[in-house]
Design a protein around this motif. Structure first.
Motif, PDB file in Angstrom:
ATOM      1  N   UNK A 268      -0.237  -4.966   8.040  1.00  0.00           N
ATOM      2  CA  UNK A 268      -0.396  -5.780   6.838  1.00  0.00           C
ATOM      3  C   UNK A 268      -0.779  -4.970   5.601  1.00  0.00           C
ATOM      4  N   UNK A 269      -1.485  -3.880   5.793  1.00  0.00           N
ATOM      5  CA  UNK A 269      -1.952  -3.072   4.668  1.00  0.00           C
ATOM      6  C   UNK A 269      -0.797  -2.234   4.110  1.00  0.00           C
ATOM      7  N   UNK A 270      -0.545  -2.346   2.824  1.00  0.00           N
ATOM      8  CA  UNK A 270       0.538  -1.576   2.211  1.00  0.00           C
ATOM      9  C   UNK A 270      -0.025  -0.538   1.240  1.00  0.00           C
ATOM     10  N   UNK A 271       0.614   0.614   1.210  1.00  0.00           N
ATOM     11  CA  UNK A 271       0.327   1.684   0.260  1.00  0.00           C
ATOM     12  C   UNK A 271       1.642   2.374  -0.084  1.00  0.00           C
ATOM     13  N   UNK A 272       1.817   2.718  -1.329  1.00  0.00           N
ATOM     14  CA  UNK A 272       3.037   3.383  -1.784  1.00  0.00           C
ATOM     15  C   UNK A 272       4.293   2.593  -1.407  1.00  0.00           C
ATOM     16  N   UNK A 273       4.146   1.265  -1.416  1.00  0.00           N
ATOM     17  CA  UNK A 273       5.297   0.402  -1.226  1.00  0.00           C
ATOM     18  C   UNK A 273       5.679   0.099   0.207  1.00  0.00           C
ATOM     19  N   UNK A 274       4.888   0.520   1.180  1.00  0.00           N
ATOM     20  CA  UNK A 274       5.225   0.179   2.568  1.00  0.00           C
ATOM     21  C   UNK A 274       3.957   0.058   3.409  1.00  0.00           C
ATOM     22  N   UNK A 275       4.103  -0.627   4.548  1.00  0.00           N
ATOM     23  CA  UNK A 275       2.961  -0.814   5.448  1.00  0.00           C
ATOM     24  C   UNK A 275       2.483   0.540   5.959  1.00  0.00           C
ATOM     25  N   UNK A 276       1.167   0.709   6.061  1.00  0.00           N
ATOM     26  CA  UNK A 276       0.647   2.018   6.456  1.00  0.00           C
ATOM     27  C   UNK A 276       1.010   2.376   7.896  1.00  0.00           C
ATOM     28  N   UNK A 277       1.409   1.392   8.702  1.00  0.00           N
ATOM     29  CA  UNK A 277       1.818   1.695  10.067  1.00  0.00           C
ATOM     30  C   UNK A 277       3.095   2.541  10.085  1.00  0.00           C
ATOM     31  N   UNK A 278       3.813   2.570   8.982  1.00  0.00           N
ATOM     32  CA  UNK A 278       5.039   3.367   8.899  1.00  0.00           C
ATOM     33  C   UNK A 278       4.778   4.836   8.559  1.00  0.00           C
ATOM     34  N   UNK A 279       3.548   5.168   8.203  1.00  0.00           N
ATOM     35  CA  UNK A 279       3.219   6.565   7.927  1.00  0.00           C
ATOM     36  C   UNK A 279       2.912   7.280   9.242  1.00  0.00           C
ATOM     37  N   UNK A 280       3.465   8.467   9.393  1.00  0.00           N
ATOM     38  CA  UNK A 280       3.325   9.169  10.667  1.00  0.00           C
ATOM     39  C   UNK A 280       1.863   9.453  11.009  1.00  0.00           C
ATOM     40  N   UNK A 281       1.049   9.758  10.009  1.00  0.00           N
ATOM     41  CA  UNK A 281      -0.359  10.030  10.281  1.00  0.00           C
ATOM     42  C   UNK A 281      -1.055   8.852  10.928  1.00  0.00           C
ATOM     43  N   UNK A 282      -0.678   7.637  10.529  1.00  0.00           N
ATOM     44  CA  UNK A 282      -1.282   6.436  11.104  1.00  0.00           C
ATOM     45  C   UNK A 282      -0.652   6.111  12.449  1.00  0.00           C
ATOM     46  N   UNK A 283       0.667   6.187  12.546  1.00  0.00           N
ATOM     47  CA  UNK A 283       1.311   5.804  13.807  1.00  0.00           C
ATOM     48  C   UNK A 283       0.934   6.757  14.939  1.00  0.00           C
ATOM     49  N   UNK A 284       0.739   8.054  14.636  1.00  0.00           N
ATOM     50  CA  UNK A 284       0.303   8.981  15.673  1.00  0.00           C
ATOM     51  C   UNK A 284      -1.122   8.650  16.124  1.00  0.00           C
ATOM     52  N   UNK A 285      -1.963   8.266  15.178  1.00  0.00           N
ATOM     53  CA  UNK A 285      -3.329   7.867  15.520  1.00  0.00           C
ATOM     54  C   UNK A 285      -3.309   6.647  16.434  1.00  0.00           C
TER      55      UNK A 285
END
Length: 387
Positions: A268-285
């Motif tokens: 649900x949380x978006x940053x830089x126009x997309x959900x943060x779950x799409x950032x590799x740093x978050x998805x790897x965590x």
């Protein structure tokens, strides 16, 4: 997220569905306010009792559910994912019933066990003392025989359900014969001369009272001796093996709840126009968190299945307790990180999960003690192979 469980029967599947419903609809909505107000959830335990969940691993003939430990532990996990105080409370209650169920006489079990696991009563386990935590053999609370009673004097520390339990399984010294001088007594919570100090001020599990118990000439009928005099320490350690599996399951439940929260927030949380779950740093965590939860679950289920098969499981219980509680600490910490600043506030339960996780590495034998026990098993196994 829904956990894909492999259950041994349709009865077990129905039981887990009932547990999930209770956890979702009754426990989760009440947890935050009760923990903040340090309010003991007696009604939650009454609900579990009415639902048949307070005696799951014990025989039907005494009012239990006759469920394999594998199933009981998954019930614990489900409850703990919603409210740790309730999951840990059920684990402690089950362990408090263990000495009577496994070491009591047939007459003792018939007389007391049905009421203890029938849903109305809640138990406490009185082993630790201020100077005798990991070194349980050093306990000094005494039980002196006087005609048909034992007169108990001393104190116990860090007792879950202290002051609210209906009965306590007490380990007390009946002679000065070192570890062989400890005996096990089943003590009624209303015994004259038994009192509880004010609850400890803890960083987590604040809805669960943890107190010192004081015995000032408390008279306990000799018929409430479980096992023989001097057998208490071996009974206590036997119960702890099963109790460690319970704490491992609670830890996995807490970690699963933290993982679910982190995943939902990251979607649900978006940053830089997309959900943060799409950032590799978050998805790897999140991937590492999921792997830790799955691995810890496999560890406690391995121990449970060995126990159900009648095989030795002490080492597996220590491994499960160590792996699962360390995983819970790491996963809950990472959940706070995924939520960022929001995770550090009480608007979300992540910070509570993190505070609750810490004690899991301490009670039922610290994780340093678990490493010692595992090492003993490894040395013993190596000696048999080399011999």
């Amino acid at each position: 997220m829904a956990v894909d469980r492999l259950l041994p029967s349709q009865e077990a599947t129905d039981l887990l569905e009932l547990t999930a419903e209770i956890a979702r609809d009754e426990l989760a909505p009440a947890a935050a306010s009760a923990e903040e107000q340090e309010r003991f959830p007696r009604k939650a335990f009454q609900l579990l009792g009415a639902s048949g969940l307070l005696g799951l691993p014990y025989p039907e003939e005494h009012g239990g559910g006759a469920q394999p430990y594998e199933v009981y532990l998954q019930v614990l996990e489900e409850l703990s994912s919603a409210w740790m105080t309730v999951g840990v409370g059920l684990s402690v209650h089950t362990m408090s019933c263990y000495p009577l169920a496994h070491h009591g006489t047939a007459q003792q079990r018939e007389r007391w066990l049905p009421e203890m696991i029938g849903g109305e009563l809640l138990g406490g386990y009185a082993l630790s003392e201020a100077h005798a935590g990991s070194d349980a053999a050093a306990l000094s609370t005494r039980a002196e025989r006087d005609a048909d009673d034992y007169v108990v004097t001393g104190s116990k520390s860090w007792i879950t359900h202290g002051g609210v339990a209906d009965f306590y399984t007490l380990m007390a010294r009946t002679s000065d014969d070192g570890p062989r001088g400890i005996s096990c007594l089943l003590v009624d919570g209303g015994t004259p001369g038994l009192s509880a100090a004010p609850p400890e001020r803890k960083m987590g599990l604040t809805g669960s009272p943890t107190t010192e118990l004081r015995f000032e000439g408390a008279r306990v009928p000799a018929e409430r001796l479980i096992g023989d005099e001097g057998q208490g320490l071996s009974i206590a350690l036997d119960a702890l093996d099963s109790g460690r599996l319970g704490i491992a399951a609670c830890a996995v439940g807490l970690a699963q709840g933290a993982l679910d929260l982190a995943v939902d927030y990251a979607r649900q949380r978006t940053q830089f126009g997309k959900a943060i779950i799409e950032f590799q740093g978050v998805e790897f965590l999140l991937a590492d968190m999921a792997a830790a939860v799955q691995s810890a679950r496999a560890a406690y289920l391995d121990g449970a299945r060995r126990r159900d098969a009648g095989r030795p499981f002490g080492m597996q219980a220590s491994v499960a307790k160590l792996v699962a509680t360390d995983a819970a600490m790491k996963v809950t910490t990472d959940a706070v990180q995924v939520l960022g600043g929001a995770g550090y506030t009480r608007d979300f339960p992540a910070e509570r999960y993190m505070r609750e996780a810490k004690v899991l590495q301490i009670f039922e034998g610290t994780n340093q003690i678990q490493r010692m026990l595992i090492a003993r098993h490894v040395r013993s196994c190596s000696a048999r192979v080399s011999g």
